[in-house]
Design an enzyme around this catalytic site. Structure first.
Site, PDB file in Angstrom:
ATOM      1  N   ASN A 272      75.723  73.257  35.291  1.00 28.58           N
ATOM      2  CA  ASN A 272      77.061  73.782  35.600  1.00 28.58           C
ATOM      3  C   ASN A 272      78.029  73.536  34.443  1.00 28.58           C
ATOM      4  O   ASN A 272      79.242  73.601  34.621  1.00 28.58           O
ATOM      5  CB  ASN A 272      77.599  73.124  36.873  1.00 28.58           C
TER       6      ASN A 272
ATOM      7  N   GLU B 255      81.843  66.430  35.567  1.00 33.11           N
ATOM      8  CA  GLU B 255      81.561  67.610  36.385  1.00 33.11           C
ATOM      9  C   GLU B 255      82.765  68.554  36.379  1.00 33.11           C
ATOM     10  O   GLU B 255      83.911  68.105  36.235  1.00 33.11           O
ATOM     11  CB  GLU B 255      81.295  67.168  37.832  1.00 33.11           C
TER      12      GLU B 255
ATOM     13  N   ASP C   6      75.723  57.806  30.701  1.00 34.79           N
ATOM     14  CA  ASP C   6      76.083  57.863  32.124  1.00 34.79           C
ATOM     15  C   ASP C   6      75.107  57.011  32.932  1.00 34.79           C
ATOM     16  O   ASP C   6      74.015  56.672  32.453  1.00 34.79           O
ATOM     17  CB  ASP C   6      76.127  59.314  32.644  1.00 34.79           C
TER      18      ASP C   6
HETATM   19  C1  GLP Z   1      72.089  65.455  33.640  1.00 33.11           C
HETATM   20  C2  GLP Z   1      72.786  64.333  32.863  1.00 33.11           C
HETATM   21  C3  GLP Z   1      73.186  64.781  31.495  1.00 33.11           C
HETATM   22  C4  GLP Z   1      72.099  65.664  30.926  1.00 33.11           C
HETATM   23  C5  GLP Z   1      72.154  66.967  31.672  1.00 33.11           C
HETATM   24  C6  GLP Z   1      71.048  67.936  31.325  1.00 33.11           C
HETATM   25  O1  GLP Z   1      72.595  65.555  34.919  1.00 33.11           O
HETATM   26  N1  GLP Z   1      73.917  63.779  33.521  1.00 33.11           N
HETATM   27  O2  GLP Z   1      73.432  63.673  30.671  1.00 33.11           O
HETATM   28  O3  GLP Z   1      72.329  65.875  29.574  1.00 33.11           O
HETATM   29  O4  GLP Z   1      72.216  66.757  33.083  1.00 33.11           O
HETATM   30  O5  GLP Z   1      69.832  67.479  31.813  1.00 33.11           O
HETATM   31  P1  GLP Z   1      68.436  68.132  31.443  1.00 33.11           P
HETATM   32  O6  GLP Z   1      68.221  67.849  30.000  1.00 33.11           O
HETATM   33  O7  GLP Z   1      67.442  67.443  32.313  1.00 33.11           O
HETATM   34  O8  GLP Z   1      68.560  69.592  31.705  1.00 33.11           O
END
Ligand code: GLP
Length: 240
Positions: free
Chosen positions: A137, A144, A68
């Protein structure tokens, strides 16, 4: 959930080692595997461990896909997820950045950029491995809630939960409002998925992901139907 393999670990090194071993399985079986890799806080120790565990060059032929990217953010920006993917995974494994399939959040035509990404996945024969984190979420990448399981790679507006959780990634800089994300369709079609989850703040969403109804309102819940899913999770998050 017959395809589920659960790897429960202590937090910290134990988690990182198990995550690295999970990814290394694919690298060893197929050094040219097509892999999509998440950024975020969760996999950073895992990627570092992986780079140290693999013999030099062993991961350099991987065909890497970015998961992403924020819209309007250049790779040189401290918030760029391309930059983060490069620093944490691509460079440590010795992958040529020119061979990586990037998501271009600066493209004039974002739809065309997303189509080009999906075409690149198709040309690669689909993804062999998706290394994913779990959004607060239940998002995967930036799919999302609600996200249809057939969602293509596309631009998505960030939810409030994502804006809040991503605020800490680059302190002092505003979180962009939208992002390009690999679609749920290509992620769920990956031949193998490794989901990395750590921290007590994830325990409720993990429960909904693995034990709740399969629903677009928790995009990660579609993983319940995946035939080859490994969840590497630490005891803080595993209070299901
Ligand atoms: C982010 C990214 C994801 C990631 C997720 C968890 O917003 N878009 O690719 O895997 O949320 O993030 P974290 O590992 O910092 O909890």
């Amino acid at each position: 959930m017959s395809g589920l393999r659960l790897t429960l670990t202590d937090a910290g090194e134990d988690f990182d080692t198990a995550g690295a071993a999970a990814i290394a399985e694919t690298v060893v079986a197929d050094p040219k595997a097509a892999v999509v890799v998440a950024t975020g806080r969760t996999p950073m120790g895992t990627y570092g461990r992986l780079a140290r565990a693999l013999p030099a060059g062993a991961g350099s032929a991987l065909r890497v896909f970015q998961l992403d990217e924020y819209v309007g953010v250049p790779p040189s920006d401290p918030r760029s997820l391309a930059g983060w993917t490069r620093r944490s995974f691509v460079d440590p494994l010795g992958v040529d950045p020119r061979s990586v399939v990037w998501l271009d959040g600066l493209a004039d035509d974002l739809r065309a950029a997303c189509r080009a990404y999906d075409d690149a996945v198709t040309s690669a024969g689909g993804l062999d491995l998706a290394v994913l984190g779990l959004g607060p979420n239940g998002h995967l990448g930036f799919n999302e809630p609600p996200s249809d399981p057939m969602s293509r790679t596309r631009e998505a507006a960030l939810s409030k939960a994502s804006l809040a959780s991503n605020a800490g990634y680059a302190p002092g800089l505003p979180v962009p409002r939208s992002a390009l994300t690999a679609g749920l369709d290509v992620l769920l079609a990956a031949r193998r998925v490794v989901l990395l989850v750590s921290g007590a703040h994830k325990h409720e969403i993990v429960r909904r992901t693995l034990r709740g109804p399969v629903t677009a309102d928790v995009p990660a819940s579609f993983l319940q139907q995946h035939p080859n899913l490994q969840v590497v999770i630490d005891r803080d998050a595993w209070q299901v």
